[in-house]
Write an enzyme that holds these catalytic residues in place. Sequence first.
Site, PDB file in Angstrom:
ATOM      1  N   THR D 106       0.821  -1.212   0.000  1.00 51.91           N
ATOM      2  CA  THR D 106       0.000   0.000   0.000  1.00 51.91           C
ATOM      3  C   THR D 106       0.857   1.266   0.000  1.00 51.91           C
ATOM      4  O   THR D 106       0.513   2.252  -0.660  1.00 51.91           O
ATOM      5  CB  THR D 106      -0.928   0.004   1.242  1.00 51.91           C
ATOM      6  OG1 THR D 106      -1.729  -1.179   1.199  1.00 51.91           O
ATOM      7  CG2 THR D 106      -1.824   1.225   1.257  1.00 51.91           C
ATOM      8  N   SER D 145      -7.627  -0.596  -5.947  1.00 48.83           N
ATOM      9  CA  SER D 145      -7.147  -0.775  -4.577  1.00 48.83           C
ATOM     10  C   SER D 145      -5.735  -1.316  -4.693  1.00 48.83           C
ATOM     11  O   SER D 145      -5.378  -1.936  -5.693  1.00 48.83           O
ATOM     12  CB  SER D 145      -8.040  -1.782  -3.848  1.00 48.83           C
ATOM     13  OG  SER D 145      -7.431  -2.172  -2.634  1.00 48.83           O
ATOM     14  N   ASN D 147      -4.720  -3.759  -3.457  1.00 49.86           N
ATOM     15  CA  ASN D 147      -4.859  -5.211  -3.532  1.00 49.86           C
ATOM     16  C   ASN D 147      -4.999  -5.728  -4.962  1.00 49.86           C
ATOM     17  O   ASN D 147      -4.684  -6.879  -5.237  1.00 49.86           O
ATOM     18  CB  ASN D 147      -6.057  -5.640  -2.675  1.00 49.86           C
ATOM     19  CG  ASN D 147      -6.003  -7.102  -2.283  1.00 49.86           C
ATOM     20  OD1 ASN D 147      -5.074  -7.810  -2.656  1.00 49.86           O
ATOM     21  ND2 ASN D 147      -6.992  -7.547  -1.543  1.00 49.86           N
ATOM     22  N   HIS D 194      30.352 -40.083 -13.705  1.00 51.61           N
ATOM     23  CA  HIS D 194      30.937 -40.132 -12.357  1.00 51.61           C
ATOM     24  C   HIS D 194      32.299 -39.432 -12.359  1.00 51.61           C
ATOM     25  O   HIS D 194      33.140 -39.723 -11.515  1.00 51.61           O
ATOM     26  CB  HIS D 194      31.151 -41.574 -11.871  1.00 51.61           C
ATOM     27  CG  HIS D 194      29.947 -42.456 -11.965  1.00 51.61           C
ATOM     28  ND1 HIS D 194      29.166 -42.760 -10.876  1.00 51.61           N
ATOM     29  CD2 HIS D 194      29.379 -43.102 -13.023  1.00 51.61           C
ATOM     30  CE1 HIS D 194      28.186 -43.585 -11.249  1.00 51.61           C
ATOM     31  NE2 HIS D 194      28.293 -43.790 -12.546  1.00 51.61           N
ATOM     32  N   SER D 324      43.956 -13.044 -11.190  1.00 50.35           N
ATOM     33  CA  SER D 324      44.347 -13.137  -9.791  1.00 50.35           C
ATOM     34  C   SER D 324      45.039 -11.863  -9.343  1.00 50.35           C
ATOM     35  O   SER D 324      45.782 -11.242 -10.116  1.00 50.35           O
ATOM     36  CB  SER D 324      45.293 -14.325  -9.605  1.00 50.35           C
ATOM     37  OG  SER D 324      45.909 -14.286  -8.343  1.00 50.35           O
ATOM     38  N   LYS D 330      47.498 -15.310 -14.530  1.00 51.52           N
ATOM     39  CA  LYS D 330      46.403 -16.266 -14.390  1.00 51.52           C
ATOM     40  C   LYS D 330      45.150 -15.718 -15.060  1.00 51.52           C
ATOM     41  O   LYS D 330      44.831 -14.540 -14.941  1.00 51.52           O
ATOM     42  CB  LYS D 330      46.135 -16.504 -12.908  1.00 51.52           C
ATOM     43  CG  LYS D 330      45.269 -17.707 -12.623  1.00 51.52           C
ATOM     44  CD  LYS D 330      45.555 -18.241 -11.206  1.00 51.52           C
ATOM     45  CE  LYS D 330      44.763 -19.490 -10.886  1.00 51.52           C
ATOM     46  NZ  LYS D 330      43.352 -19.252 -10.695  1.00 51.52           N
ATOM     47  N   GLU D 337      31.536 -18.015 -13.955  1.00 50.64           N
ATOM     48  CA  GLU D 337      31.399 -17.882 -12.504  1.00 50.64           C
ATOM     49  C   GLU D 337      30.305 -16.896 -12.124  1.00 50.64           C
ATOM     50  O   GLU D 337      29.509 -17.144 -11.217  1.00 50.64           O
ATOM     51  CB  GLU D 337      32.729 -17.431 -11.907  1.00 50.64           C
ATOM     52  CG  GLU D 337      33.823 -18.476 -12.008  1.00 50.64           C
ATOM     53  CD  GLU D 337      35.193 -17.913 -11.698  1.00 50.64           C
ATOM     54  OE1 GLU D 337      36.181 -18.595 -11.990  1.00 50.64           O
ATOM     55  OE2 GLU D 337      35.280 -16.785 -11.173  1.00 50.64           O
TER      56      GLU D 337
END
Lengths: 475, 475, 475, 475
Positions: D106, D145, D147, D194, D324, D330, D337
């Site tokens: 509201t 409203s 809502n 795996h 890095s 690096k 990521e």
Amino acid sequence: MSSSQGSRPLRIERDTLGEMYVPADAYYGAQTARAVDNFPISGLRFPRQFIRAFGLIKYAAARANVRLGLLDERRGNAIMQAAMEVAEGKLDDQFVVDVYQTGSGTSTNMNVNEVIAARANEILTGVRSAKGEVHPNDHVNMGQSTNDVFPTAIQVAGALSIKEELLPSLRTLLEELERKASEFEDVVKSGRTHLQDALPVTLGQEFGSYASLVRRSIASVEVGLKALLELPIGGTAVGTGLNRHPDFARLVCEELSRLTGLEFREAPDRFELMGAMSAVVQASGSLRMVAHALLKIVKDLRLMGSGPNTGFAEIEIPAVQPGSSIMPGKVNPVIPEAVGLIAVKVIANDVSVLLAAQLGELELNMGMPLIAYDFLHSIQILASGSRVLAKKCIAGIVANVERCRELAESSPALVTVVAPIVGYDKAAVIAKRVLEQRRSIKEVMVEELGLPREEVDRLLDLKKLTRPGIPAKAV
Amino acid sequence: MSSSQGSRPLRIERDTLGEMYVPADAYYGAQTARAVDNFPISGLRFPRQFIRAFGLIKYAAARANVRLGLLDERRGNAIMQAAMEVAEGKLDDQFVVDVYQTGSGTSTNMNVNEVIAARANEILTGVRSAKGEVHPNDHVNMGQSTNDVFPTAIQVAGALSIKEELLPSLRTLLEELERKASEFEDVVKSGRTHLQDALPVTLGQEFGSYASLVRRSIASVEVGLKALLELPIGGTAVGTGLNRHPDFARLVCEELSRLTGLEFREAPDRFELMGAMSAVVQASGSLRMVAHALLKIVKDLRLMGSGPNTGFAEIEIPAVQPGSSIMPGKVNPVIPEAVGLIAVKVIANDVSVLLAAQLGELELNMGMPLIAYDFLHSIQILASGSRVLAKKCIAGIVANVERCRELAESSPALVTVVAPIVGYDKAAVIAKRVLEQRRSIKEVMVEELGLPREEVDRLLDLKKLTRPGIPAKAV
Amino acid sequence: MSSSQGSRPLRIERDTLGEMYVPADAYYGAQTARAVDNFPISGLRFPRQFIRAFGLIKYAAARANVRLGLLDERRGNAIMQAAMEVAEGKLDDQFVVDVYQTGSGTSTNMNVNEVIAARANEILTGVRSAKGEVHPNDHVNMGQSTNDVFPTAIQVAGALSIKEELLPSLRTLLEELERKASEFEDVVKSGRTHLQDALPVTLGQEFGSYASLVRRSIASVEVGLKALLELPIGGTAVGTGLNRHPDFARLVCEELSRLTGLEFREAPDRFELMGAMSAVVQASGSLRMVAHALLKIVKDLRLMGSGPNTGFAEIEIPAVQPGSSIMPGKVNPVIPEAVGLIAVKVIANDVSVLLAAQLGELELNMGMPLIAYDFLHSIQILASGSRVLAKKCIAGIVANVERCRELAESSPALVTVVAPIVGYDKAAVIAKRVLEQRRSIKEVMVEELGLPREEVDRLLDLKKLTRPGIPAKAV
Amino acid sequence: MSSSQGSRPLRIERDTLGEMYVPADAYYGAQTARAVDNFPISGLRFPRQFIRAFGLIKYAAARANVRLGLLDERRGNAIMQAAMEVAEGKLDDQFVVDVYQTGSGTSTNMNVNEVIAARANEILTGVRSAKGEVHPNDHVNMGQSTNDVFPTAIQVAGALSIKEELLPSLRTLLEELERKASEFEDVVKSGRTHLQDALPVTLGQEFGSYASLVRRSIASVEVGLKALLELPIGGTAVGTGLNRHPDFARLVCEELSRLTGLEFREAPDRFELMGAMSAVVQASGSLRMVAHALLKIVKDLRLMGSGPNTGFAEIEIPAVQPGSSIMPGKVNPVIPEAVGLIAVKVIANDVSVLLAAQLGELELNMGMPLIAYDFLHSIQILASGSRVLAKKCIAGIVANVERCRELAESSPALVTVVAPIVGYDKAAVIAKRVLEQRRSIKEVMVEELGLPREEVDRLLDLKKLTRPGIPAKAV
């Protein structure tokens, strides 16, 4: 009058809503039968540890009521004998109510009350009936309400499982990890950050960090255990303790402590525990810490054990079963994988416990049966998973020392060693050259920096690089 | 060479990948500009507390390196001055990298390094350039790596926020709840279980349980805080501490302790903290405990304050703003509602922290920037939410004493009082009669049990029913 | 050679790692026994639906291989007979591997392969042995790998459960809700926003919204079901389909469709499904929608049924069992409560499925056994819970029409009706007066606005206020 | 009368609770100022897209009310002009209420109403005041409203963001993945299950599976988008539509469709959407599917790009910044990521949305402001993250063809090819020998199976092994 049974011989039992048929040889009564009818949901039943806790509590409650002169010895002794049989698992097949039931767990408390009453009546009179000389509510449940007994049972069962199963398993796991940390102390390998080649570490340092994670997990679980020792028993229906003797809760806690070797005591605020299940939410959070630790460990193990020919192949994980239904000779890290499933489940169960603990309002928590099941399930699988991980996996891990060393020597990040003397920017140039020309880092360092080969060898003594210090400045 | 900027005057900065334009008046350099280009994701920036922590750490690191003879005083003093300006918020507009960036947070560490270097160079030479006499990597980042600095900054920022903001707010909330628990000590009301009429409690007991929840939350947060005090600083790139002085970490922790009044110390195992962010995961779990407590409290408050005419209306929650854009005169419990949102967010952030902490593997955690943002956000909103709840809501709650009493007297559960003498089954018959015939419970008790009216009045002394004891047996 | 068994008579079975004892009367072989040894974790076993799906797949695979001339009819028929026995549940006690096992589910696939092989060998030769004329890998698993069979089994089992159990239950629930929406069409009651008195609605509108929620849930589940129909079978070990006939997958899908009445087909991209379990993640998300709907519904029901004397008491929820072990005569909304537990569990299981689906990488998902268990568990409890909710609760709900009307008339929000003519600010003044002076809203409206009483009565015709329109402007 | 401001010149504004100071140059009024005072929580503000949606809705509402003869043209035109300025972002600094506020939102709806009213009054009279000829509630909020407006704004903003940002980004990502799938069609590499060496696949098949995941994500988001198009506008305070014209909602939806190019329409059941936020919960679930897809993709990319010397090194991920702060030279996979962080955040936000959608009861959902913020945040970061992933990462990925081939050839799982002719058990013996003796698989196959070298070469034609078929049987 309805029935929840098949074609077995039946008898009639009554509760305040009317009559129910139950199997003639059942110890449970009308309310249990009604609950079986009402909740044909999952087929899941509460675990042994939970029924045991309920039995111990009912035993302790009867003993307290006898001592307080509220329950005569004849009934009291019969209840205690029956309750102890429940605690010992002799009547496990009588606990037939689904986990998904009324949010307060009343159906299970009444299941217990009815079974103990019927068994006590059988002891006293030979008649197996839930209502007789011993009444499930008036005598077995005396001085209690589901609202205090059920959360007490969760806490007692949880505390027992943690003490008897989880902590010993975690300590076993800790020992195996510490043993490996020591065994691998001199195994130098390449560190990896962003999964990219980084500076050297020892395999021992890695296993040491897993040991630290488990150490933290143990400490965390011990805090959780402590929270569980303060019991809401004595709160009865709404927390106030109406209809129980002022000394009842203290006596029950003393008896439970005697029976279990744990130091249970009365909670300073029963309303809090009954309304918010806060001790269990807290303890469940500590299980999540264990899950986090285990997940980190097994994910690392799987990576380091990847191969044999196309992966990192830094360690060998013991082969415990054939790995593939189609690829002959394949061996997989199945124990770490199982532990991964366990960790995920514990994380999800912790969500379940928290959300369930938000069901209900004011004087009653409405998520208790689910909390009981999921919390105890998490303890159980963490306990068995940790033990299996320790014994069937960690204990048998072998380092591929040579492979570790070779990879460590190949990392272009070794150039970092000279950064303190030549500066970051110049060192970056050397690193690039190493990679582009696919040459040995030592060679390029000799050439680019005009350092004598022996000095380069000294600087790149890998084992020394795994300890604090600034080799280039001889610090 | 590319540029991330608009039409402002530019200058050229360099990093190991080449040249970048940055705004001429910016303190940051090429790596920051590159990160701005790479991560145009959300517009979210790290909060003040986090930048402050970074500034303090860089200050402490420079001081340590000077003391250890690794950094000359001229550069060291300039870095310390610049770092303190960062800590104090004077350069906040220079931290322009998005929260969603490299999982290690390197871009933010380099942003800090570059800003401090440029400001230090400005102090020393008047030239605002990230690379000059002071170099962002060689001098500002000396003895450090993002991999140890970033998690250290999360822990320092979290510890400071908890100490300075969250714990004081929770203590304020606790005081207000205790005050109300005492104020409402004699306000008897109906307990409710399953949202159904139950035995009486006092409003004071309910507020007392909320106080207990907050007390447990405080204890839980204090455990979390303790975990944060052990810092991974000194681990450098992979946990081993290569390229930092053996005494560096100890000196940094001492300096941070001096600057903050918190007892920071070196972590016993840096690898663990850096790889698994375990201290932060643990502390985040303690925030979830607070969220659980707050959510329980505000849900109860909303229920008890429901009405004014169609609800429970047991309490009045202070009106702080008009409630509806369409319904004139409506007043809503907006503060409890805001706290509900906060609690949900903290629960979700805790999921975020846990899952982010599972990103990455081996020597590096890859979820750090998100962990930083969400963890610190949770602390902040819990702190402000608890304070607002205490001051704008709890403090002004008024009990509708009369309404409470009326409802309490109307509860058919009062029949429980006679169960110890007439038995559960008989008492249930009375309760049914009360409900079906819509008659007063006292009347039915007199009639059905043949008890004198005074005895019934004595038994149903509501205030007495809110304490342990068995009134029917005068215990 | 080790053994996982007790004192039963044993026989020796072999796999590629060596020999294992198994019970002499067991159908399973060495790999199963090894898995029992390796995974003594939880005692949880896969549900009937999952074993059924596995049986159907193995049947369909054997049939396809026979048709393709790869498997002789003698072996093929024996396998088909054995597989159908598995599908029908005749060998359920032979599936003894824990849910927490290798992340690929290989142990369960091999359990199925071994049981079918042993049973087929028994059919052919009378000898119960996992390796004989029929070989578990070479014949039962022909053209398959766990990596394609296991996710296929999850999808087939899920699709069957959704079609046979969940959708029918949800449709039953929808019907009961629609019936009540119609029955309660004229029951005017007070709406509540922020739990504060608001404008009137009908109880029918509320039940209609619950029906809409279930309708949306059904549509959502149907989308989920559709995702499950595209099967990864045929991918074999890594998705490529090596060692299966080019027509194998198509034939298996046709046969599965014939057996189940569902339109299974080959997935356009097997790699995707096998690696990410994406179809199941999607379907699990649709279950969460159902959980959300059910939770909203039962929370509302509990509120509206609160009482009988101290709550809203707008509806009466059928009494299905005594409510309290201590408070005689108490009746609680136990069915809605059980559904609350179910909803929370499904939400948590959905987290579990998602996180498990993130275990693993590249060509294999490592969360499959947990995904199988939790996904199927969610379907089952939603199905049974929805049915119980429909039949034991919704169908019997009775409206307290008079109480609803009284509360609706007492709402100060009714003043909203005049806002379009007197303005929001003036209307707010009237509302305040009503509350402060505890007077009838009609009275105050007559007095303050100078409206004739009949006009006020016309404006506050509650039933009319539950429909769109602007009564004050006669629109 | 209190004030939330500093030392700026102030004016007085009024609402139904009394007077408030606001900055003299502010467009917002008393209710906004009160909300600023009440909710000093986080400093977070709603995003542009949300304010835009609010502006569009207020514009459409004013237009509808003018057309329906309820609002005069003078006021209507002023409101429309002001609302369009809000939609276009010209008044963004006027939206000063915290995200953590009343659960209905509201305060934000009133903030919008007040700003539009003040701006409209300024247009009409030159006086910047929230209450004048145009009234925030009576005119700007006419027929509405919070809502119904607030959830409508969430849905409109979400639909616009999905259409304009998320779907185009996902399609861009899909294209880049498809391009790479095609480019890498012939790059044979070792599959891994795996994380262990498995049968060969092509890199193109892997990228094809990522494309499939994104395709499924797009389809899922499109279903979510569709759900958002059915708007609850017209429900007003409790869903019934009191105080709005019967044609209002239809006209608003038509106007919104015209303004946005999306096909908005009236929801069949407004109560459902307003009470349960079900459309948004559904759409949020579809975002989780995207997160799942992205997380799987970037985790695989990081693995395949691990190295350069100690990892898999099958692909090279474009270098976009130095990796890095301590290790020179690096380079890290920073874009994958960042996308990992985004995925985790979206998963957590989805939890937040679901839990927030469970706040509240009956006619009002109480989690709306948090739902708005988190849902829109998720869309935004998925959109920008997908685009960055496509352009800065996928597009530039290079395959290390030679390395891929070498690893593929080294996999002992290649023995699987002969299993259909020699059987699983015999093939396992060969595989063991290969590993133990570290010999070439081809050599061992020649020796053990007596196959001609050419036949072995034919069988192990790796590219052929990436397609369905049974090479050993020439199928």
